[in-house]
Design a protein around this motif. Structure first.
Motif, PDB file in Angstrom:
ATOM      1  N   GLU A  65       5.076   4.664 -12.254  1.00  0.00           N
ATOM      2  CA  GLU A  65       6.335   4.679 -11.501  1.00  0.00           C
ATOM      3  C   GLU A  65       6.499   3.400 -10.686  1.00  0.00           C
ATOM      4  O   GLU A  65       7.588   2.804 -10.654  1.00  0.00           O
ATOM      5  N   MET A  66       5.429   2.972 -10.032  1.00  0.00           N
ATOM      6  CA  MET A  66       5.502   1.754  -9.229  1.00  0.00           C
ATOM      7  C   MET A  66       5.709   0.534 -10.127  1.00  0.00           C
ATOM      8  O   MET A  66       6.480  -0.373  -9.789  1.00  0.00           O
ATOM      9  N   ARG A  97       7.566  12.135   2.230  1.00  0.00           N
ATOM     10  CA  ARG A  97       8.352  10.951   1.861  1.00  0.00           C
ATOM     11  C   ARG A  97       8.169  10.653   0.375  1.00  0.00           C
ATOM     12  O   ARG A  97       8.453  11.493  -0.458  1.00  0.00           O
ATOM     13  N   HIS A  98       7.683   9.469   0.028  1.00  0.00           N
ATOM     14  CA  HIS A  98       7.566   9.079  -1.387  1.00  0.00           C
ATOM     15  C   HIS A  98       6.104   8.856  -1.770  1.00  0.00           C
ATOM     16  O   HIS A  98       5.363   8.217  -1.031  1.00  0.00           O
ATOM     17  N   ARG A  99       5.738   9.377  -2.941  1.00  0.00           N
ATOM     18  CA  ARG A  99       4.428   9.089  -3.517  1.00  0.00           C
ATOM     19  C   ARG A  99       4.640   8.585  -4.936  1.00  0.00           C
ATOM     20  O   ARG A  99       5.611   8.952  -5.581  1.00  0.00           O
ATOM     21  N   TYR A 100       3.714   7.740  -5.412  1.00  0.00           N
ATOM     22  CA  TYR A 100       3.933   7.064  -6.685  1.00  0.00           C
ATOM     23  C   TYR A 100       2.732   7.151  -7.606  1.00  0.00           C
ATOM     24  O   TYR A 100       1.593   7.025  -7.162  1.00  0.00           O
ATOM     25  N   LEU A 125      -6.204   8.261  -3.748  1.00  0.00           N
ATOM     26  CA  LEU A 125      -5.127   8.877  -2.966  1.00  0.00           C
ATOM     27  C   LEU A 125      -4.039   7.869  -2.607  1.00  0.00           C
ATOM     28  O   LEU A 125      -2.936   8.239  -2.197  1.00  0.00           O
ATOM     29  N   ALA A 126      -4.358   6.585  -2.746  1.00  0.00           N
ATOM     30  CA  ALA A 126      -3.379   5.530  -2.480  1.00  0.00           C
ATOM     31  C   ALA A 126      -3.640   4.374  -3.429  1.00  0.00           C
ATOM     32  O   ALA A 126      -4.719   4.264  -4.019  1.00  0.00           O
ATOM     33  N   LEU A 151       0.871  -1.179   0.000  1.00  0.00           N
ATOM     34  CA  LEU A 151       0.000   0.000   0.000  1.00  0.00           C
ATOM     35  C   LEU A 151       0.900   1.219   0.000  1.00  0.00           C
ATOM     36  O   LEU A 151       1.778   1.345   0.854  1.00  0.00           O
ATOM     37  N   ASN A 152       0.708   2.103  -0.963  1.00  0.00           N
ATOM     38  CA  ASN A 152       1.505   3.331  -1.037  1.00  0.00           C
ATOM     39  C   ASN A 152       0.625   4.514  -1.428  1.00  0.00           C
ATOM     40  O   ASN A 152      -0.343   4.351  -2.167  1.00  0.00           O
ATOM     41  N   PRO A 153       0.968   5.712  -0.941  1.00  0.00           N
ATOM     42  CA  PRO A 153       0.244   6.913  -1.374  1.00  0.00           C
ATOM     43  C   PRO A 153       0.579   7.246  -2.819  1.00  0.00           C
ATOM     44  O   PRO A 153       1.686   6.970  -3.287  1.00  0.00           O
TER      45      PRO A 153
END
Length: 222
Positions: A188-189, A181-184, A210-211, A143-145
């Motif tokens: 990119e991911m 921090r990092h958002r993708y 948003l994620a 799970l990433n923003p």
């Protein structure tokens, strides 16, 4: 970018456990479980396990459940959680760094990382470690923003979805850390996972975009 340390999280156990029980994060955990399918007979790892609530989702199915966290207090809370649910016999929780996991190569069938990789100075290091400890064909689920995440967009999402009180506070805090921090983007991911020899890469938007939940499988013989 400064690396996080475990002590920073030790005092946040009750906050993170509360966040894991919010409606919005519970829904994400449910989606993560659905996306990864059956855990039957699988060795499952959660990198940055917090208080262990995600692993509880498939605890009855899994062969073994292992959680690691930088925070010794989070690890203690997870151990207590699984003792309470009479699952101590099939679970193990350790203090460990996402960039240096204390496991042999090809140990796990499924590995989660839900609130960790985007916090690392170099997320690729953590994902590379997960790749190392996965069996060939094993799955990573993260799970990433996304690039859309910000204090403003999180506040708008909360307003539109009737999220208030502690649930809103938790979402805004998570968004605030994300922006530092990092958002993708999905592309990119995808590129990052391809570079690290993952295949069958899929993304699913959550929190209104948003994620993202990203899943991929370790290439055979990679």
């Amino acid at each position: 970018m400064r690396k996080m340390n475990g002590e920073e999280f030790d005092e946040l156990v009750s906050f993170f456990d509360g966040m894991a029980r919010t409606t919005w994060l519970k829904q994400i955990h449910d989606t993560l479980k659905d996306t990864t399918g059956s855990w039957t007979d699988k060795e499952v790892l959660d990198v940055g396990c917090g208080t262990g609530r995600l692993l509880l989702r498939g605890a009855e199915e899994a062969k073994r459940l292992v959680g690691v966290d930088l925070s010794s207090e989070m690890v203690k809370a997870s151990i207590q959680q699984f003792f309470y649910h009479e699952l101590s016999g099939k679970s193990e929780f350790l203090v460990a760094d996402a960039e240096n996991l204390p496991f042999k190569e090809k140990t796990f069938d499924l590995a989660f990382s839900t609130c960790v990789m985007f916090l690392l100075p170099d997320p690729a290091k953590g994902i590379r470690e997960i790749h190392r400890i996965l069996n060939d064909g094993g799955m990573i689920a993260m799970l990433n923003p996304t690039e859309k995440m910000s204090q403003e967009t999180a506040a708008s999402y909360a307003k539109e979805n009737g999220i208030s009180g502690f649930e809103r506070t938790a979402l805004l805090k998570w968004s605030n850390v994300s922006t530092r921090r990092h958002r993708y983007t999905e592309n990119e991911m995808t590129g990052l996972l391809q570079d690290l020899h993952f295949t069958e890469i899929k993304h699913k938007e959550v929190l209104g975009g948003l994620a993202i939940i990203s899943t991929a499988k370790k290439e055979q013989n990679s």
